[in-house]
Enzyme design. Structure first.
Site, PDB file in Angstrom:
ATOM      1  N   GLY A 294      49.459  45.665  48.135  1.00 22.74           N
ATOM      2  CA  GLY A 294      48.197  44.921  48.269  1.00 22.74           C
ATOM      3  C   GLY A 294      48.110  44.029  49.482  1.00 22.74           C
ATOM      4  O   GLY A 294      48.381  44.440  50.616  1.00 22.74           O
ATOM      5  N   GLY A 295      47.738  42.792  49.221  1.00 23.01           N
ATOM      6  CA  GLY A 295      47.520  41.824  50.286  1.00 23.01           C
ATOM      7  C   GLY A 295      48.737  41.571  51.169  1.00 23.01           C
ATOM      8  O   GLY A 295      48.597  41.052  52.279  1.00 23.01           O
TER       9      GLY A 295
ATOM     10  N   ASN B  62      34.169  41.451  38.758  1.00 16.55           N
ATOM     11  CA  ASN B  62      33.299  41.592  37.599  1.00 16.55           C
ATOM     12  C   ASN B  62      31.921  41.001  37.836  1.00 16.55           C
ATOM     13  O   ASN B  62      30.910  41.609  37.478  1.00 16.55           O
ATOM     14  CB  ASN B  62      33.951  40.949  36.369  1.00 16.55           C
TER      15      ASN B  62
ATOM     16  N   ASN C 213      48.928  43.156  37.024  1.00 17.61           N
ATOM     17  CA  ASN C 213      48.271  43.154  38.341  1.00 17.61           C
ATOM     18  C   ASN C 213      48.114  44.589  38.863  1.00 17.61           C
ATOM     19  O   ASN C 213      48.012  44.811  40.064  1.00 17.61           O
ATOM     20  CB  ASN C 213      49.046  42.299  39.340  1.00 17.61           C
TER      21      ASN C 213
ATOM     22  N   ARG D  85      51.036  39.835  45.485  1.00 15.09           N
ATOM     23  CA  ARG D  85      51.285  38.984  46.650  1.00 15.09           C
ATOM     24  C   ARG D  85      52.479  38.066  46.361  1.00 15.09           C
ATOM     25  O   ARG D  85      52.735  37.704  45.221  1.00 15.09           O
ATOM     26  CB  ARG D  85      50.054  38.119  46.954  1.00 15.09           C
TER      27      ARG D  85
ATOM     28  N   CYS E  89      40.130  36.016  38.668  1.00 15.85           N
ATOM     29  CA  CYS E  89      39.263  35.117  37.892  1.00 15.85           C
ATOM     30  C   CYS E  89      37.820  35.600  37.851  1.00 15.85           C
ATOM     31  O   CYS E  89      36.911  34.819  37.555  1.00 15.85           O
ATOM     32  CB  CYS E  89      39.342  33.700  38.432  1.00 15.85           C
ATOM     33  N   GLY E  90      37.572  36.850  38.202  1.00 13.14           N
ATOM     34  CA  GLY E  90      36.258  37.407  37.883  1.00 13.14           C
ATOM     35  C   GLY E  90      35.312  37.714  39.032  1.00 13.14           C
ATOM     36  O   GLY E  90      34.128  37.951  38.781  1.00 13.14           O
TER      37      GLY E  90
ATOM     38  N   ASP F 124      35.184  40.450  47.228  1.00 12.40           N
ATOM     39  CA  ASP F 124      36.388  39.625  47.443  1.00 12.40           C
ATOM     40  C   ASP F 124      36.283  38.675  48.635  1.00 12.40           C
ATOM     41  O   ASP F 124      36.818  37.578  48.572  1.00 12.40           O
ATOM     42  CB  ASP F 124      37.608  40.533  47.623  1.00 12.40           C
TER      43      ASP F 124
ATOM     44  N   SER G 201      42.162  34.316  42.522  1.00 11.61           N
ATOM     45  CA  SER G 201      42.548  35.697  42.253  1.00 11.61           C
ATOM     46  C   SER G 201      42.567  35.970  40.748  1.00 11.61           C
ATOM     47  O   SER G 201      43.031  35.135  39.965  1.00 11.61           O
ATOM     48  CB  SER G 201      43.929  35.961  42.845  1.00 11.61           C
TER      49      SER G 201
ATOM     50  N   ASN H   6      26.958  36.688  31.742  1.00 13.97           N
ATOM     51  CA  ASN H   6      26.932  35.691  32.815  1.00 13.97           C
ATOM     52  C   ASN H   6      25.599  35.735  33.567  1.00 13.97           C
ATOM     53  O   ASN H   6      25.244  34.794  34.279  1.00 13.97           O
ATOM     54  CB  ASN H   6      28.100  35.908  33.786  1.00 13.97           C
TER      55      ASN H   6
HETATM   56  P1  GTP Z   1      41.134  39.429  42.704  1.00 10.43           P
HETATM   57  O1  GTP Z   1      40.879  40.866  43.036  1.00 10.43           O
HETATM   58  O2  GTP Z   1      42.562  39.149  42.374  1.00 10.43           O
HETATM   59  O3  GTP Z   1      40.625  38.499  43.739  1.00 10.43           O
HETATM   60  O4  GTP Z   1      40.397  39.163  41.276  1.00 10.43           O
HETATM   61  P2  GTP Z   1      38.867  38.929  40.885  1.00 10.43           P
HETATM   62  O5  GTP Z   1      38.485  37.518  41.104  1.00 10.43           O
HETATM   63  O6  GTP Z   1      38.006  39.968  41.507  1.00 10.43           O
HETATM   64  O7  GTP Z   1      38.907  39.149  39.283  1.00 10.43           O
HETATM   65  P3  GTP Z   1      38.346  40.350  38.395  1.00 10.43           P
HETATM   66  O8  GTP Z   1      36.858  40.444  38.423  1.00 10.43           O
HETATM   67  O9  GTP Z   1      39.097  41.581  38.724  1.00 10.43           O
HETATM   68  O10 GTP Z   1      38.753  39.858  36.931  1.00 10.43           O
HETATM   69  C1  GTP Z   1      40.077  39.603  36.583  1.00 10.43           C
HETATM   70  C2  GTP Z   1      40.231  39.559  35.090  1.00 10.43           C
HETATM   71  O11 GTP Z   1      39.336  38.594  34.534  1.00 10.43           O
HETATM   72  C3  GTP Z   1      39.909  40.882  34.415  1.00 10.43           C
HETATM   73  O12 GTP Z   1      40.879  41.140  33.428  1.00 10.43           O
HETATM   74  C4  GTP Z   1      38.576  40.651  33.786  1.00 10.43           C
HETATM   75  O13 GTP Z   1      38.386  41.419  32.634  1.00 10.43           O
HETATM   76  C5  GTP Z   1      38.565  39.149  33.488  1.00 10.43           C
HETATM   77  N1  GTP Z   1      37.194  38.594  33.527  1.00 10.43           N
HETATM   78  C6  GTP Z   1      36.275  38.764  34.514  1.00 10.43           C
HETATM   79  N2  GTP Z   1      35.096  38.166  34.213  1.00 10.43           N
HETATM   80  C7  GTP Z   1      35.276  37.590  32.998  1.00 10.43           C
HETATM   81  C8  GTP Z   1      34.418  36.821  32.138  1.00 10.43           C
HETATM   82  O14 GTP Z   1      33.251  36.548  32.425  1.00 10.43           O
HETATM   83  N3  GTP Z   1      34.969  36.382  30.961  1.00 10.43           N
HETATM   84  C9  GTP Z   1      36.266  36.667  30.614  1.00 10.43           C
HETATM   85  N4  GTP Z   1      36.710  36.199  29.462  1.00 10.43           N
HETATM   86  N5  GTP Z   1      37.096  37.394  31.400  1.00 10.43           N
HETATM   87  C10 GTP Z   1      36.614  37.849  32.566  1.00 10.43           C
HETATM   88  C1  SPV Z   2      43.906  38.611  45.358  1.00 10.85           C
HETATM   89  O1  SPV Z   2      45.042  38.371  44.927  1.00 10.85           O
HETATM   90  O2  SPV Z   2      43.043  37.711  45.516  1.00 10.85           O
HETATM   91  C2  SPV Z   2      43.518  40.002  45.654  1.00 10.85           C
HETATM   92  C3  SPV Z   2      44.553  41.041  45.626  1.00 10.85           C
HETATM   93  O3  SPV Z   2      42.356  40.258  45.975  1.00 10.85           O
HETATM   94  S1  SPV Z   2      45.460  41.112  47.092  1.00 10.85           S
HETATM   95  O4  SPV Z   2      44.772  42.005  48.020  1.00 10.85           O
HETATM   96  O5  SPV Z   2      46.792  41.658  46.772  1.00 10.85           O
HETATM   97  O6  SPV Z   2      45.557  39.814  47.696  1.00 10.85           O
HETATM   98 MN    MN Z   3      41.009  38.393  45.837  1.00  6.93          MN
END
Ligand code: GTP
Ligand code: SPV
Ligand code: MN
Length: 609
Positions: free
Chosen positions: A220-221, A276, A386, A77, A272-273, A295, A270, A518
């Site tokens: 993406g977004g 996951n 990304n 983005r 930040c997990g 999301d 974004s 977690n």
């Molecule tokens: P967007 O799609 O951008 O909105 O991201 P998101 O909030 O869904 O984040 P996502 O779950 O894809 O995690 C992003 C990164 O953070 C990845 O590299 C994960 O491995 C890492 N991550 C997720 N959960 C944890 C956690 O509990 N601990 C640590 N250390 N890293 C984490």
């Molecule tokens: C974010 O950045 O929070 C995403 C990826 O989920 S995007 O769809 O590119 O905004």
């Molecule tokens: Mn997102």
């Protein structure tokens, strides 16, 4: 005039007229109405493979899957090219970029003029939310990118069914997208991802007229306009006007060993997990997490006074790096077939690889820039930080049976969090709804790779994880959250928690193992929602006692000393935090609700005690 390549599948006069009007501006070679079928997906995928834009992955490794490599300038983005063009600048507020809508439309019409020459204009009718649900919203995206079409097939519900619900008078959010790279007579992309240079990129939102205009990016977004543009920026405006919520939140279903269920929604910035957490496999015996969404959450009050959430999306656009069978098995399985990968590395045997996939690169790779890559000699990453996978929610083994329930699921708890190496404890709970809104308003995180134009590693405030996604004045958005709290009672509103999986020691080690572990924090949250769960009231809210977080089987990884540090109240750190919140709040001027001013004052007083 561009000719229609297939029969116009609707009698919606306004829609047809709008399409014709944009075709006259963009001057595509032809107009194609998408039906959302598998045949359509397969045909467009094959065309892109033939033209060199996509690589078909080895079907024995990743059935029905593609790899795309974007232009190196078009990888995330672009927040400094994203605009909320409200009539009054004040309505965009201090956190959004603003241009007068008339001026912006003039500039962009200049760019759109002839921008689709040599390309096809695809008309994508899509539904955010289950087709026909009363919470769902219909959008129509015009785009000259077949990559966008097939991504929209996965991320939203596309096609004929949507037009049926729309009828001949239904309302839709008009979304216009172009990659901004017209082709001269006989010219082709030569397999190179088309996009426009940064200064010509515009991701524009017109909140009063509920329009979205995007130009110059295919990523993406910026380009899949149902996601951040419609489901957050435009929807947040509609939600404010209509008394509901459009949030950057995952939604999960948490089942205890006794079979009791709670639904949890969480806002994390974004990368930040969210994905996951939404797909977590608990390390605690007997507990189960299932996914509703990863999301975005749209929430409305039910007649019972509780907030019900739906996931408006149909797929995941997930971060690839760091995703592996240990950290997120469910995401790996979701992306094991029928998936579009963007900017990951390619192996010799036609599979994908990225940093943190859980095993060493098997031989020489082709990196995300299309260059040969060897682990021994590499100076750069093989996958872009990304890099993403676009995967169907229906392929997720953990998807909850009720994920498409049009009525939504009743939310018991809200979580806020971000990447904070210090100060913020593993978990704390708000003392009231207003205190919870205060917590949301001060979310901060170390910057990640999810946006192009930010300096990774610095902490920035990202209120409610909505900083790049709120379609109106953030001060008014805070007020909206406070108003939501007035519409029901404390026993029915979600309880609010702040979590931080990202604490580090002075030497840079993660203090908390995160991921599946977690679930241990989720268990405490579950118990707190039930009125059990041991806690002490502190200056910053309720915090678990050191023994309140179940560490069964984790005693070696997280020692008593670690746990004490994770749950310590760092008064000095919080005093610094207070100073930084004060600066953050000053931005909002008169728009900052008095209740939040009072919350900050109260925090100051408690910290001084
Ligand atoms: P967007 O799609 O951008 O909105 O991201 P998101 O909030 O869904 O984040 P996502 O779950 O894809 O995690 C992003 C990164 O953070 C990845 O590299 C994960 O491995 C890492 N991550 C997720 N959960 C944890 C956690 O509990 N601990 C640590 N250390 N890293 C984490
Ligand atoms: C974010 O950045 O929070 C995403 C990826 O989920 S995007 O769809 O590119 O905004
Ligand atoms: Mn997102």
């Amino acid at each position: 005039m561009a000719k229609h390549l297939n029969a116009i599948p609707t009698k919606h006069a306004k829609l047809v007229e709008w399409v014709e009007q944009w075709a006259a501006i963009c001057k595509p070679e032809g107009i194609y109405w998408c039906d959302g079928s598998k045949a359509e997906y397969d045909r467009l995928a094959e065309e892109m493979v033939q033209s060199g834009l996509a690589v078909r992955l080895n079907p024995a490794k990743k059935p029905n899957s593609l790899l795309f490599r974007s232009d190196p300038s078009d990888v995330a983005r672009v927040e400094n090219r994203t605009f909320i063009a409200s009539e009054k600048q004040e309505d965009a507020g201090p956190t959004n970029n603003w241009i007068d809508p008339k001026e912006l439309k003039k500039t962009m019409l200049g760019l759109y003029d002839g921008c689709m020459k040599g390309r096809i204009l695809y008309v994508i009718p899509f539904s955010m939310g289950p087709v026909g649900s009363n919470i769902a919203k219909i959008g129509v995206e015009l785009t000259d990118s077949a990559y966008v079409v097939i991504n929209m097939h996965i991320m939203t519900r596309v096609g004929t069914k949507v037009l049926e619900v729309l009828g001949d008078k239904g309302e839709f959010v008009p979304c216009v997208h172009s990659v901004g790279k017209p082709l001269a007579e006989g010219e082709s992309d030569h397999g190179i991802w088309p996009c426009a240079p940064i200064e010509k990129k515009y991701i524009a939102h017109f909140p009063e007229t509920r329009e979205i205009w995007s130009f110059g990016s295919g990523y993406g977004g910026n380009a899949l306009l149902g996601k951040k543009c419609l489901a957050l920026r435009i929807a947040s405006v509609q939600a404010r006007d209509e008394g509901w919520m459009a949030e950057h939140m995952l939604i999960l279903k948490l089942t205890s060993p006794e079979g009791k269920v709670k639904y949890v929604a969480g806002a994390f910035p974004s990368a930040c997990g969210k994905t996951n957490l939404a797909m977590l496999i608990p390390t605690l015996k007997g507990w189960k997490v299932e996914t509703i969404g990863d999301d975005i959450a749209w929430m409305k009050f039910g007649k019972d006074g509780r907030l019900y959430a739906i996931n408006p999306e149909a797929g995941f656009f997930g971060v690839a790096p760091g995703t592996n069978m240990e950290s997120n098995k469910n995401a790996m399985i979701s992306a094991s077939r029928d998936t579009i990968f963007t900017n990951v590395a390619l192996t010799e045997d036609g599979d994908v690889w990225w940093e943190g996939i859980g095993y060493d690169a098997p031989g020489t790779l082709i990196d995300w820039k299309g260059q040969k890559w060897d682990a021994a000699t590499a100076t750069e990453k093989a996958a872009h930080p990304n890099a993403r996978f676009t995967a169907r929610a229906s392929n997720c083994p953990a998807i909850a049976p009720e994920w498409e329930d049009p009525a939504g699921v009743p939310i018991d708890a809200f979580l806020f969090g971000g990447r904070r190496p210090n100060t913020i404890p593993l978990v704390h709970q708000s003392m009231s709804w207003e205190h919870g809104v205060f917590m949301g308003s001060i979310v901060g995180s170390e910057v990640t790779a999810a946006a192009l134009d930010l300096k990774a590693g610095t902490v920035r405030r990202d209120p409610f994880a909505m900083l790049p996604f709120c379609g109106y004045n953030m001060g008014d958005y805070f007020a909206h959250w406070l108003e939501i709290g007035q519409k029901s009672t404390a026993d029915k509103l979600p309880k609010i928690f702040f979590v931080n999986w990202f604490r580090k020691t002075a030497d840079g080690r993660w203090l908390w193992p995160g991921f599946g572990d977690n679930s241990r924090v989720l268990k405490w949250i579950f118990e707190r929602c039930d009125g059990t769960g041991k806690a002490v009231e502190t200056q910053i809210g309720y915090m678990p006692t050191v023994d309140a977080i179940d560490r069964t089987g984790l005693e070696d990884k997280v020692t008593d000393a670690d746990m004490k540090e994770l749950l310590a109240l760092d008064i000095d750190g919080w005093k610094k935090e207070f100073d930084s919140i004060k600066v953050h709040y000053e931005k909002f001027g008169d728009k900052l609700p008095q209740a939040l001013r009072d919350q900050l004052k109260a925090l100051e007083q408690r910290l001084a005690k």
